[in-house]
Design a protein around this motif. Structure first.
Motif, PDB file in Angstrom:
ATOM      1  N   GLY A 183       0.822  -1.198   0.000  1.00  0.00           N
ATOM      2  CA  GLY A 183       0.000   0.000   0.000  1.00  0.00           C
ATOM      3  C   GLY A 183       0.853   1.243   0.000  1.00  0.00           C
ATOM      4  N   ARG A 184       0.214   2.333   0.385  1.00  0.00           N
ATOM      5  CA  ARG A 184       0.866   3.634   0.357  1.00  0.00           C
ATOM      6  C   ARG A 184       2.136   3.667   1.216  1.00  0.00           C
ATOM      7  N   SER A 204      -3.039  -2.054  -2.858  1.00  0.00           N
ATOM      8  CA  SER A 204      -4.239  -1.366  -2.372  1.00  0.00           C
ATOM      9  C   SER A 204      -4.695  -0.388  -3.450  1.00  0.00           C
ATOM     10  N   ARG A 205      -5.902   0.103  -3.302  1.00  0.00           N
ATOM     11  CA  ARG A 205      -6.417   1.039  -4.296  1.00  0.00           C
ATOM     12  C   ARG A 205      -5.612   2.338  -4.308  1.00  0.00           C
ATOM     13  N   GLN A 235      -5.105  -4.887  -8.111  1.00  0.00           N
ATOM     14  CA  GLN A 235      -5.795  -4.296  -6.955  1.00  0.00           C
ATOM     15  C   GLN A 235      -6.662  -5.307  -6.229  1.00  0.00           C
ATOM     16  N   VAL A 236      -6.503  -5.339  -4.917  1.00  0.00           N
ATOM     17  CA  VAL A 236      -7.302  -6.222  -4.074  1.00  0.00           C
ATOM     18  C   VAL A 236      -8.319  -5.360  -3.338  1.00  0.00           C
ATOM     19  N   GLY A 237      -9.568  -5.794  -3.339  1.00  0.00           N
ATOM     20  CA  GLY A 237     -10.572  -5.056  -2.581  1.00  0.00           C
ATOM     21  C   GLY A 237     -11.877  -4.952  -3.329  1.00  0.00           C
ATOM     22  N   GLN A 238     -12.734  -4.137  -2.767  1.00  0.00           N
ATOM     23  CA  GLN A 238     -14.084  -4.040  -3.294  1.00  0.00           C
ATOM     24  C   GLN A 238     -14.148  -3.642  -4.760  1.00  0.00           C
ATOM     25  N   THR A 239     -13.314  -2.698  -5.182  1.00  0.00           N
ATOM     26  CA  THR A 239     -13.322  -2.329  -6.594  1.00  0.00           C
ATOM     27  C   THR A 239     -12.149  -2.977  -7.328  1.00  0.00           C
ATOM     28  N   GLY A 284       2.327  -2.277   4.597  1.00  0.00           N
ATOM     29  CA  GLY A 284       2.099  -0.837   4.452  1.00  0.00           C
ATOM     30  C   GLY A 284       0.701  -0.526   3.960  1.00  0.00           C
ATOM     31  N   SER A 295      -3.265   0.098   5.410  1.00  0.00           N
ATOM     32  CA  SER A 295      -3.911   0.430   6.677  1.00  0.00           C
ATOM     33  C   SER A 295      -5.027  -0.545   7.046  1.00  0.00           C
ATOM     34  N   GLN A 301     -12.879  -1.343   2.558  1.00  0.00           N
ATOM     35  CA  GLN A 301     -12.965  -1.757   1.151  1.00  0.00           C
ATOM     36  C   GLN A 301     -11.789  -2.642   0.745  1.00  0.00           C
ATOM     37  N   HIS A 302     -10.678  -2.517   1.424  1.00  0.00           N
ATOM     38  CA  HIS A 302      -9.565  -3.437   1.150  1.00  0.00           C
ATOM     39  C   HIS A 302      -9.871  -4.801   1.761  1.00  0.00           C
ATOM     40  N   ASN A 343       3.088  -3.340   9.491  1.00  0.00           N
ATOM     41  CA  ASN A 343       2.710  -1.933   9.467  1.00  0.00           C
ATOM     42  C   ASN A 343       3.401  -1.231  10.623  1.00  0.00           C
ATOM     43  N   ASP A 380       8.979  -0.950  10.604  1.00  0.00           N
ATOM     44  CA  ASP A 380       9.243  -0.350   9.304  1.00  0.00           C
ATOM     45  C   ASP A 380       9.375  -1.463   8.262  1.00  0.00           C
ATOM     46  N   LEU A 381       8.518  -1.414   7.258  1.00  0.00           N
ATOM     47  CA  LEU A 381       8.495  -2.486   6.267  1.00  0.00           C
ATOM     48  C   LEU A 381       9.849  -2.635   5.569  1.00  0.00           C
TER      49      LEU A 381
HETATM   50  C1  LIG Z   1     -16.177   2.959  -3.155  1.00  0.00           C
HETATM   51  C2  LIG Z   1     -14.780   2.689  -2.676  1.00  0.00           C
HETATM   52  C3  LIG Z   1     -14.129   1.554  -3.141  1.00  0.00           C
HETATM   53  C4  LIG Z   1     -12.823   1.263  -2.724  1.00  0.00           C
HETATM   54  N1  LIG Z   1     -12.209   0.110  -3.170  1.00  0.00           N
HETATM   55  C5  LIG Z   1     -10.989  -0.215  -2.696  1.00  0.00           C
HETATM   56  C6  LIG Z   1     -10.349  -1.425  -3.108  1.00  0.00           C
HETATM   57  O1  LIG Z   1     -10.848  -2.180  -3.946  1.00  0.00           O
HETATM   58  N2  LIG Z   1      -9.143  -1.727  -2.579  1.00  0.00           N
HETATM   59  C7  LIG Z   1      -8.500  -0.907  -1.668  1.00  0.00           C
HETATM   60  O2  LIG Z   1      -7.387  -1.254  -1.220  1.00  0.00           O
HETATM   61  N3  LIG Z   1      -9.084   0.247  -1.285  1.00  0.00           N
HETATM   62  C8  LIG Z   1     -10.293   0.622  -1.776  1.00  0.00           C
HETATM   63  N4  LIG Z   1     -10.837   1.819  -1.406  1.00  0.00           N
HETATM   64  C9  LIG Z   1      -9.974   2.797  -0.697  1.00  0.00           C
HETATM   65  C10 LIG Z   1      -9.841   2.561   0.790  1.00  0.00           C
HETATM   66  O3  LIG Z   1     -10.896   3.224   1.434  1.00  0.00           O
HETATM   67  C11 LIG Z   1      -8.488   3.132   1.285  1.00  0.00           C
HETATM   68  O4  LIG Z   1      -8.403   4.497   0.942  1.00  0.00           O
HETATM   69  C12 LIG Z   1      -7.257   2.428   0.716  1.00  0.00           C
HETATM   70  O5  LIG Z   1      -7.388   1.026   0.851  1.00  0.00           O
HETATM   71  C13 LIG Z   1      -6.006   2.898   1.458  1.00  0.00           C
HETATM   72  O6  LIG Z   1      -4.847   2.345   0.879  1.00  0.00           O
HETATM   73  P1  LIG Z   1      -3.538   2.096   1.750  1.00  0.00           P
HETATM   74  O7  LIG Z   1      -3.839   1.193   2.881  1.00  0.00           O
HETATM   75  O8  LIG Z   1      -2.465   1.693   0.808  1.00  0.00           O
HETATM   76  O9  LIG Z   1      -3.135   3.578   2.233  1.00  0.00           O
HETATM   77  P2  LIG Z   1      -3.211   4.250   3.654  1.00  0.00           P
HETATM   78  O10 LIG Z   1      -4.560   4.142   4.245  1.00  0.00           O
HETATM   79  O11 LIG Z   1      -2.607   5.581   3.494  1.00  0.00           O
HETATM   80  O12 LIG Z   1      -2.262   3.349   4.554  1.00  0.00           O
HETATM   81  C14 LIG Z   1      -0.875   3.313   4.463  1.00  0.00           C
HETATM   82  C15 LIG Z   1      -0.356   2.484   5.629  1.00  0.00           C
HETATM   83  O13 LIG Z   1       1.045   2.298   5.515  1.00  0.00           O
HETATM   84  C16 LIG Z   1       1.625   2.362   6.801  1.00  0.00           C
HETATM   85  N5  LIG Z   1       3.039   2.703   6.619  1.00  0.00           N
HETATM   86  C17 LIG Z   1       3.563   3.881   6.166  1.00  0.00           C
HETATM   87  N6  LIG Z   1       4.909   3.802   6.095  1.00  0.00           N
HETATM   88  C18 LIG Z   1       5.255   2.570   6.517  1.00  0.00           C
HETATM   89  C19 LIG Z   1       6.498   1.901   6.683  1.00  0.00           C
HETATM   90  N7  LIG Z   1       7.656   2.474   6.362  1.00  0.00           N
HETATM   91  N8  LIG Z   1       6.492   0.644   7.144  1.00  0.00           N
HETATM   92  C20 LIG Z   1       5.309   0.025   7.466  1.00  0.00           C
HETATM   93  N9  LIG Z   1       4.114   0.609   7.334  1.00  0.00           N
HETATM   94  C21 LIG Z   1       4.084   1.871   6.858  1.00  0.00           C
HETATM   95  C22 LIG Z   1       0.810   3.390   7.543  1.00  0.00           C
HETATM   96  O14 LIG Z   1       0.892   3.190   8.959  1.00  0.00           O
HETATM   97  C23 LIG Z   1      -0.603   3.145   6.993  1.00  0.00           C
HETATM   98  O15 LIG Z   1      -1.307   2.237   7.827  1.00  0.00           O
HETATM   99  C24 LIG Z   1     -12.143   2.132  -1.831  1.00  0.00           C
HETATM  100  C25 LIG Z   1     -12.795   3.286  -1.351  1.00  0.00           C
HETATM  101  C26 LIG Z   1     -14.092   3.560  -1.768  1.00  0.00           C
HETATM  102  C27 LIG Z   1     -14.766   4.791  -1.226  1.00  0.00           C
END
Ligand SMILES: Cc1cc2nc3c(=O)[nH]c(=O)nc-3n(C[C@H](O)[C@H](O)[C@H](O)COP(=O)(O)OP(=O)(O)OC[C@H]3O[C@@H](n4cnc5c(N)ncnc54)[C@H](O)[C@@H]3O)c2cc1C
Ligand SMILES: Nc1ncnc2c1ncn2[C@@H]1O[C@H](COP(=O)(O)O)[C@@H](O)[C@H]1O
Lengths: 250, 320
Positions: free
Chosen positions: B205-206, B233-234, B247-251, B264, B266, B270-271, B285, B303-304
């Motif tokens: 992820g992010r 992640s999305r 991409q893994v998750g709802q969409t 990494g 969250s 939806q994930h 994480n 830290d990943l």
């Molecule tokens: C209608 C709809 C559909 C959606 N469909 C999907 C879908 O299919 N799939 C999906 O994934 N999301 C989907 N989403 C989006 C979802 O709501 C989240 O926004 C998304 O999953 C967040 O991605 P993320 O976890 O990569 O990012 P973030 O939420 O930003 O999380 C990043 C994580 O990385 C961690 N991190 C940062 N740096 C480090 C490090 N150095 N080492 C370890 N950990 C670290 C942080 O602590 C944080 O927990 C959808 C949203 C909507 C509204």
């Protein structure tokens, strides 16, 4: 271009699912309903196609309760020209019944395209679009992530395991939209105001029960409590040991 | 004796592994199992289906079936389904099966229970359980169509060996020319496993910070020796770091691997929708309060960029 888009009113994806007292349905108290996210891609595609063609209409159709008028208004606010609600208190669990109702309504129209979402995010059926196509005898491509249309010929792409299928089809056709097809617009204030004056026809429909009978709606099994193995790289050997000896997945 | 039709898949003339799962699920409905595959010619691996409980394996051949031919195959399968008096027809909820099953259901005029994770027979009726509301609930249904139409979620029905005769039959299928034609398949990177079918999925992820850092996850995937795929992640797909196919998750895709490693990520609802039926979930994480730890069987806080390389090293030792 005349384009029909079928849209569904669904609980927002953030909804906390509470099961109703009948043990078979969602308790809708406090639930926020939205336009099915995949249907936003379908509406957007229709609007862009019509804009490109320079003429035609985009009409949206929904099977659902009176409250689905709100969902139709959302699509009208995005830019669709008119809406039709096939009003039924309940949306059947059997997607084939919904498909029959939509097909009966769409049959008389002169559509170049009939668009659907890939799936509804509540029932996860993934079937109403291709079923309508069969009922109307139209060619159909599901889960399109890319679309090109040249006259009466279309080319779509769809994701398959480990690749992308490039599919050719003639118009008129039925397509279901996947994420990636486009970026749906947000309704602007002007659109929201205009939507209030756009035609929205309500037609009551009687839907059969179909051949899916709900036995129970239950929460998913609780995953057993997980554990934090530790912090940082130092925790990795213990993680690997647990994956091997306890979870037995390595 | 009742009979169940298991519609299985081939690509480039070779049986797809998911076919074993379809036959395994079909077997749970009792009676004899007929595996049915549409192909341009003989299918490599089709003779193995007897091992997983197919009493007969029928190959419907047509030159158009070299690639996926939605209309022709739907026609041929419908004809077969009508002729045999089957109690149920079982598909895979794969990219192909999700496209094909609703077409066949509509041609037969019956309901379809798609993407099911459990099947059985109760009081003479076919019952199935399907995740709904992004996996936040399970819907158990009676499928009363004649035949009962089902598609089964990949990676859920672990193939069980139960040797049967597996007699083979090949029938030339006469089908009308299709209007919808697959012109080509743009293959993903050679040998890349699809996240929906891999035994191990490592998603980033992010927290990966930039696209180039995904190489850390790719190295870990390689350490699993060809069984692992890298998902996303999305947030990172929308940022253009990874392909939507990953991409893994709802969409995105729904995956049920034996082992899911979220790095990494969250753990937004939806994930979770796309991975909560994984058998074992590991989360890495740096935020100990990240929601992903609530669904993870094993968590490492850290830290990943330190944890993942160490994990790669340990996995290499095991497979080395
Ligand atoms: C209608 C709809 C559909 C959606 N469909 C999907 C879908 O299919 N799939 C999906 O994934 N999301 C989907 N989403 C989006 C979802 O709501 C989240 O926004 C998304 O999953 C967040 O991605 P993320 O976890 O990569 O990012 P973030 O939420 O930003 O999380 C990043 C994580 O990385 C961690 N991190 C940062 N740096 C480090 C490090 N150095 N080492 C370890 N950990 C670290 C942080 O602590 C944080 O927990 C959808 C949203 C909507 C509204
Ligand atoms: N009640 C409904 N009214 C209008 N369109 C619907 C309805 N249900 C499903 N659809 C359409 O069919 C698509 C697939 O839905 P489903 O087969 O239920 O997953 C949705 O994205 C909509 O485009």
């Amino acid at each position: 271009m005349n384009i029909a888009v079928c849209i569904k009113r669904v609980p927002d994806s953030e909804t906390r699912v509470k099961i109703g007292s009948d043990g078979k349905s969602l308790d809708e108290a406090g639930v926020k309903f939205v336009l099915n996210p995949y249907d936003e891609f379908a509406v957007e595609e229709a609007l862009q196609r019509k804009e490109k063609a320079g003429s035609g209409e985009v009409a949206v159709f929904s099977v659902g309760p009176a409250a689905a008028q709100e969902t139709i208004r959302t699509a009208l606010a995005m830019g669709a020209d008119r809406g039709v609600l096939l009003q039924s208190d309940k949306i059947p669990a059997d997607g084939y019944i919904t498909a029959q109702a939509l097909a009966a309504e769409l049959k008389a129209g002169n559509w170049d395209l009939i668009l659907f979402g890939k799936m509804a995010i509540d029932d996860y059926n993934q079937q109403v679009g291709p079923m309508v196509a069969e009922l109307l005898g139209l060619p159909c491509v599901t889960a399109a992530t890319h679309l090109e249309i040249d006259g009466a010929k279309g080319v779509a792409e769809r994701e398959i395991e480990g690749g992308i299928e490039v599919v050719e089809f003639p118009l008129p056709a039925v397509l279901t939209a996947d994420k990636g097809l486009n970026e749906p617009r947000y309704p602007a204030l002007k659109g929201i105001m205009a939507a209030k004056k756009k035609p929205l026809e309500v037609k009551p429909v009687q839907l059969g029960a179909g051949s899916i009978e709900i036995v129970a709606l239950t929460p998913p099994p609780q995953r057993k409590d997980g554990k934090i193995v530790g912090e940082g790289a130092a925790a990795v050997p213990e993680l690997v040991r647990l994956l091997r000896e306890e979870a037995k997945v390595l | 004796m009742t009979s169940v039709l298991a519609v299985v898949e081939q690509r480039d003339g070779a049986l797809r592994k998911i076919s074993h799962e379809v036959v395994t699920a079909a077997h749970r409905l009792g009676g004899t199992v007929e595996a049915l595959v549409c192909a341009a010619g003989p299918v490599k691996g089709a003779d193995q289906l007897g091992k997983f409980g197919a009493d007969t394996v029928v190959t419907l051949t047509n030159a158009a079936f070299a690639k996926y031919a939605p209309e022709g195959m739907a026609h041929a399968i419908t004809e077969r389904a009508k002729s045999g008096g089957y109690t149920a027809v079982v598909f895979a909820a794969s990219a192909t099966g999700k496209d094909l099953a609703p077409r066949v259901a509509a041609k037969l005029g019956v309901a379809l229970a798609g993407d099911v994770t459990e099947v059985g027979v109760e009081g003479g009726a076919v019952v199935a359980t399907r995740p709904v509301y992004a996996g936040k609930a399970l819907l158990k249904v009676k499928v009363m169509g004649k035949p009962a139409m089902l598609s089964v979620r990949p990676n859920v029905f672990t193939p069980v060996e139960r040797p049967k005769a597996g007699t083979a039959e090949t029938i030339a299928a006469n089908v009308p020319a299709g209007r919808v034609v697959v012109r080509e398949i743009k293959a993903a990177e050679a040998g890349a496993l699809d996240v929906a079918e891999a035994q191990v999925v490592i998603s980033g992820g992010r927290g990966l910070k930039e696209p180039g850092n995904f190489k850390v996850l790719e190295e870990l995937a390689r350490a699993f020796g060809g069984q692992a795929a890298v998902g996303a992640s999305r947030a990172v797909v929308d940022a253009g770091w990874r392909a939507h196919a990953d991409q893994v998750g709802q969409t995105g895709k729904t995956v049920s691997p034996t082992l899911y490693i979220a790095v990494g990520i969250s753990g937004a609802i939806q994930h979770l929708a796309g991975m909560r039926t994984s058998k074992v979930i590991v989360a890495i994480n740096k935020d100990k309060d990240a929601p992903i730890f609530k669904v993870a069987d094993y968590g490492v806080v850290g830290d990943l960029f330190e944890v993942v390389p160490k994990l790669t090293e340990e996995i290499k030792k095991l497979h080395g």
